[in-house]
Design a protein around this motif. Structure first.
Motif, PDB file in Angstrom:
ATOM      1  N   TYR A   3       0.855  -1.176   0.000  1.00 38.55           N
ATOM      2  CA  TYR A   3       0.000   0.000   0.000  1.00 38.55           C
ATOM      3  C   TYR A   3       0.899   1.236   0.000  1.00 38.55           C
ATOM      4  N   GLN A  17       0.940   5.380   1.168  1.00 37.50           N
ATOM      5  CA  GLN A  17       0.255   6.391   1.965  1.00 37.50           C
ATOM      6  C   GLN A  17       0.953   7.726   1.788  1.00 37.50           C
ATOM      7  N   LEU A  72       3.763   0.797   2.571  1.00 34.57           N
ATOM      8  CA  LEU A  72       3.363  -0.098   3.650  1.00 34.57           C
ATOM      9  C   LEU A  72       3.244  -1.531   3.139  1.00 34.57           C
ATOM     10  N   ILE A 117      -2.791  -7.072   8.565  1.00 32.76           N
ATOM     11  CA  ILE A 117      -1.772  -6.423   9.390  1.00 32.76           C
ATOM     12  C   ILE A 117      -0.874  -5.562   8.507  1.00 32.76           C
ATOM     13  N   PHE A 118      -0.633  -4.338   8.956  1.00 33.26           N
ATOM     14  CA  PHE A 118       0.238  -3.415   8.235  1.00 33.26           C
ATOM     15  C   PHE A 118       1.606  -3.348   8.894  1.00 33.26           C
ATOM     16  N   PRO A 166       5.176  -1.115   9.560  1.00 32.88           N
ATOM     17  CA  PRO A 166       5.337   0.270  10.005  1.00 32.88           C
ATOM     18  C   PRO A 166       5.553   1.255   8.866  1.00 32.88           C
TER      19      PRO A 166
END
Lengths: 109, 118
Positions: A36, A38, A87, A98-99, A101
């Motif tokens: 991902y 961000q 991520l 679960i991501f 850090p």
């Protein structure tokens, strides 16, 4: 030990460079894997899924090594617009997502 | 189709006050997740629901936190009493299971609720 670990960076690279991010996960029963992206003060958005055979989407290549529980993301020909936090995401059994850090990337002109 | 909708977008409150965050998932999605994001701890999974039933709440930090999903289109995350260390961005996200046509496995996020506890 955290379930998903990443080098937090930051990675500062010049435009046009190739940069690689690594991620490890602890649950060997994990089923699905994603990257991902961000942007600052925004919500995370899907960049790409990661398949066992490895997959490519334009300048982005993702790879998975289940034996080593390791995921990678390669960005070629970096653009200024690639600056963001990346991520690593793992979907375990029971569809728990679960991501990691995150790894911060800054592409410099 | 509207995305995940969260409210309020911003909230500033004083220590000890009750805080309620709200989320409307994407219609047809059967999973709903609550995450908390801080600089120090990143994006932490607090709790998630499947078909309105809590599946895993092991990430809820303590008894001051509670979450409910009374129906498929609404969920709340409540903090009572709030403390300064609860200051964070709280994200809600939803996903359709494979059985519901969620083939990509993509998690869709709301814009987040930025909470500041003074």
């Amino acid at each position: 030990r955290k379930e998903v670990e990443q080098d937090p960076g930051p990675f500062n690279v010049p435009e046009g460079a190739t940069v690689a991010f690594n991620c490890t996960y602890s649950n060997s029963a994990s089923q699905s894997f994603f990257w991902y992206r961000q942007d600052c003060r925004k919500e995370p958005k899907l960049l790409m899924s990661v398949y066992s055979s490895g997959n490519e989407d334009g300048r982005f290549t993702a790879q998975l090594n289940r034996a080593s529980q390791y995921i990678s993301l390669l960005i070629r020909d970096s653009k200024l617009s690639d600056s963001a936090t990346y991520l690593c995401v793992v979907k375990t059994s029971y569809d728990k997502v679960i991501f990691g850090p995150g790894t911060s990337l800054s592409v410099i002109p | 189709d509207a995305g995940v909708i969260q409210s309020p977008r911003h909230e500033v409150t004083e220590m000890g006050q009750e805080v309620t965050l709200r989320c409307k998932p994407i219609s047809g999605h059967d999973y709903l997740f609550w995450y908390r994001q801080t600089m120090m701890r990143g994006l932490e999974l607090l709790i998630y629901f499947n078909n309105n039933v809590p599946i895993d709440d092991s990430g809820m930090p303590e008894d001051r936190f509670s979450a409910k999903m009374p129906n498929a289109s609404f969920s709340t995350l409540k903090i009572q009493p709030s403390e300064p260390r609860d200051s964070a961005v709280y994200f809600c996200a939803s996903i359709a299971s494979y059985q519901r046509g969620g083939g990509t496995g993509e998690l869709f996020f709301g814009e987040g609720s930025r909470l500041t506890v003074l």
